[in-house]
Write an enzyme that holds these catalytic residues in place. Structure first.
Site, PDB file in Angstrom:
ATOM      1  N   ASP A  75      75.134  12.849  29.486  1.00 40.64           N
ATOM      2  CA  ASP A  75      73.942  13.570  29.040  1.00 40.64           C
ATOM      3  C   ASP A  75      74.268  15.050  29.194  1.00 40.64           C
ATOM      4  OD1 ASP A  75      71.546  14.892  28.812  1.00 40.64           O
ATOM      5  OD2 ASP A  75      70.398  13.488  30.039  1.00 40.64           O
ATOM      6  N   GLU A  97      59.851   6.884   8.119  1.00 39.64           N
ATOM      7  CA  GLU A  97      60.430   5.868   9.017  1.00 39.64           C
ATOM      8  C   GLU A  97      61.708   5.314   8.406  1.00 39.64           C
ATOM      9  OE1 GLU A  97      57.540   2.854   9.732  1.00 39.64           O
ATOM     10  OE2 GLU A  97      56.442   4.047  11.191  1.00 39.64           O
ATOM     11  N   ARG A 104      62.677  21.928  20.221  1.00 41.03           N
ATOM     12  CA  ARG A 104      62.543  20.902  21.253  1.00 41.03           C
ATOM     13  C   ARG A 104      62.875  19.538  20.644  1.00 41.03           C
ATOM     14  NH1 ARG A 104      60.727  21.499  26.004  1.00 41.03           N
ATOM     15  NH2 ARG A 104      60.767  23.739  25.631  1.00 41.03           N
ATOM     16  N   TYR A 142      55.996  11.334   6.116  1.00 43.17           N
ATOM     17  CA  TYR A 142      56.387  10.141   6.885  1.00 43.17           C
ATOM     18  C   TYR A 142      57.723   9.640   6.362  1.00 43.17           C
ATOM     19  CZ  TYR A 142      53.791   7.979  10.580  1.00 43.17           C
ATOM     20  OH  TYR A 142      53.308   7.657  11.813  1.00 43.17           O
ATOM     21  N   LYS A 164      67.792  23.614  24.971  1.00 47.83           N
ATOM     22  CA  LYS A 164      68.152  24.403  26.162  1.00 47.83           C
ATOM     23  C   LYS A 164      69.199  25.442  25.750  1.00 47.83           C
ATOM     24  CE  LYS A 164      67.137  20.631  29.419  1.00 47.83           C
ATOM     25  NZ  LYS A 164      66.411  19.681  28.667  1.00 47.83           N
ATOM     26  N   THR A 204      69.637  17.291  24.699  1.00 49.50           N
ATOM     27  CA  THR A 204      68.456  17.924  24.131  1.00 49.50           C
ATOM     28  C   THR A 204      68.983  18.995  23.181  1.00 49.50           C
ATOM     29  OG1 THR A 204      68.410  19.490  25.962  1.00 49.50           O
ATOM     30  CG2 THR A 204      66.958  17.585  26.141  1.00 49.50           C
TER      31      THR A 204
HETATM   32  C1  LIG Z   1      70.003  16.393  31.840  1.00 55.89           C
HETATM   33  C2  LIG Z   1      68.695  16.219  31.125  1.00 55.89           C
HETATM   34  N1  LIG Z   1      68.514  15.146  30.342  1.00 55.89           N
HETATM   35  C3  LIG Z   1      67.367  14.922  29.698  1.00 55.89           C
HETATM   36  C4  LIG Z   1      66.322  15.807  29.805  1.00 55.89           C
HETATM   37  C5  LIG Z   1      65.017  15.450  29.144  1.00 55.89           C
HETATM   38  O1  LIG Z   1      64.741  16.188  28.058  1.00 55.89           O
HETATM   39  P1  LIG Z   1      63.241  16.199  27.476  1.00 55.89           P
HETATM   40  O2  LIG Z   1      62.447  17.036  28.382  1.00 55.89           O
HETATM   41  O3  LIG Z   1      63.438  16.754  26.089  1.00 55.89           O
HETATM   42  O4  LIG Z   1      62.793  14.781  27.426  1.00 55.89           O
HETATM   43  C6  LIG Z   1      66.459  16.950  30.578  1.00 55.89           C
HETATM   44  C7  LIG Z   1      65.335  17.899  30.689  1.00 55.89           C
HETATM   45  O5  LIG Z   1      65.249  18.756  31.468  1.00 55.89           O
HETATM   46  C8  LIG Z   1      67.673  17.161  31.272  1.00 55.89           C
HETATM   47  O6  LIG Z   1      67.842  18.209  32.086  1.00 55.89           O
END
Ligand SMILES: Cc1ncc(COP(=O)(O)O)c(C=O)c1O
Length: 426
Positions: A193, A49, A228, A47, A222, A219
């Protein structure tokens, strides 16, 4: 302790499934053995935090080191000034940004979900659409590319506090400079993002959004090919406080707001075993072989898009700059839904996902499209030459999606070929 045969048999079957098939889901990949080793390590017991040097638990000296290593490596990958490696997922990284930058009910602007956007960019069933006032921009119907004029028009008329670029199903490079310009004009925060193309960006094959956006989320699983999880980054804008005042009247830096939005805002204890695996993946991304891999991902995607076009399929925007592509099935097979197509392909051990296409005439449950991506098959060692073979197999299945004998023949061919591309060392 008795071995859990029931569960480990399930894992063995999933391992077999991953090994025997062609994986074309654009958001999936295969991590290295050392990434898996770190994820399955004793760090899961800890843990921690808080943040390195400022924890709410004792005994964190060692995990402080792995978290700091992840931070430093991630900064190097994207030339970032500040990062947070704790988000459990991409959606949670985005949630933390919303918490740091907006009040409930505030307006923000993101790409329409049915035009390639993500759930966490304003879907009415997601926190982003439920708790905040979501506005959306589209892609253009004629060329499938972002409608920047519409984006600017909405931004000027509605003055959202946050503008989001980034998508789940968009195959083209972004004009970040243009969005930043309008964000500055209306005093909005610009967030990118980069979850999907993050690996290609780290390899220098696409523009680095950290140079244009105030805040970048991603993320790690990918194209990046890590465990993950999620991350948040900031570039040179990071010292700007943006005048957000706390209830005590003090003006807080955005980095501090984001740190407290992740913990304690939306998460509790960080997953230190996953953070260690992120550190391993970031280390791999800083190696020269990573660029070779990402270049091959991009070449494979370009080759695959061309093969689809040559076979009479409509590829949205006419091709791809990154790792993915969106196919509108209606031009070649007007009666075939994405749902039926996905099911038939999965039966042939070719995994993909149904996807809405821009201006779709069908619902999100049926869809008229399929999304394909090359990160996983490239990790497996497939090159441009094999893309024509894959598209040929897909075409055979989609031509007769109800012909189970035909599907069985394709499946046998897939299995026989994929044995030649070993996947797991253990
Ligand atoms: C552009 C984008 N942002 C955020 C996410 C979310 O990621 P997670 O599934 O890890 O929450 C995804 C997932 O496919 C995504 O394509």
């Amino acid at each position: 302790m008795q071995r859990d045969i029931e569960l480990f048999d399930i894992i063995r079957r999933e391992r077999d499934r991953q090994t025997r098939g062609i994986e074309l889901i654009a958001s999936e990949n295969y991590v290295s053995d050392q990434v898996m080793e770190a994820m399955g390590s004793v760090l899961t017991n800890k843990y921690a935090e808080g943040y390195p040097g400022k924890r709410y638990y004792g005994g964190c000296e060692v995990v402080d080191e792995s978290e700091k290593l992840a931070q430093e490596r991630l900064k190097k990958m994207y030339d970032a000034c500040w990062v947070n490696v704790q988000p459990h997922s991409g959606a949670q990284a985005n949630m933390a940004v919303f918490m740091a930058c907006l009040q409930a009910g505030d307006k923000f602007l993101g790409l329409n979900l049915s035009h390639g956007g993500h759930l966490s960019h304003g879907s009415p069933v997601n926190f982003s659409g439920l708790m905040f006032h979501a506005l959306e921009y589209n892609v253009k119907e004629d060329d499938g590319r972002i409608d920047y004029e519409q984006l600017e028009q909405i931004a000027r008329a509605e003055r959202p506090k946050l503008i989001i670029a980034g998508a789940s199903a968009y195959s083209r490079e972004w004009d970040y400079e243009r969005i930043r310009k309008v964000a500055d004009e209306i005093g909005a925060i610009f967030m990118v993002d980069m979850a999907h193309p993050a690996g290609l960006i780290a390899a220098g094959l696409l523009k680095n959004p950290v140079k244009y956006a105030h805040i970048v989320t991603s993320t790690t699983h990918k194209t990046m090919r890590g465990p993950r999880g999620g991350v948040i980054l900031m570039g040179e804008d990071f010292p700007n406080p943006w005048g957000k005042t706390t209830p005590k009247g003090e003006i807080k830096m955005m980095s501090a707001l984001l740190d407290s939005a992740v913990f304690p805002g939306v998460q509790g204890g960080p997953l230190e075993h996953v953070i260690a695996a992120k550190a391993v993946a970031f280390g791999e991304a800083l190696m020269p072989e990573y660029k070779t891999y990402q270049l091959q991902v991009q070449k494979n995607a370009a080759a695959m898009a061309k093969c689809f076009i040559d076979k009479g399929y409509k590829v949205i925007s006419g091709g791809t700059d990154n790792h993915c592509m969106l196919i509108d099935l209606r031009t070649k097979f007007p009666d075939l839904t994405g749902k039926i197509a996905e099911k038939a392909l999965v039966a042939a051990d070719i995994t993909t996902n149904k996807n809405m296409v821009p201006f779709d005439s069908r619902s999100a449950f049926q869809t008229s499209g399929l999304r394909f991506g090359t990160p996983a098959i490239t990790t497996r060692g497939l090159k441009e030459e094999q893309m024509a073979w894959i598209v040929e197999l897909i075409d055979r299945v989609l031509t007769e999606p109800d012909n189970s004998q035909n599907i069985e023949k394709v499946r046998a061919e897939v299995n026989a070929q994929m044995v030649k591309y070993p996947l797991f060392a253990w």
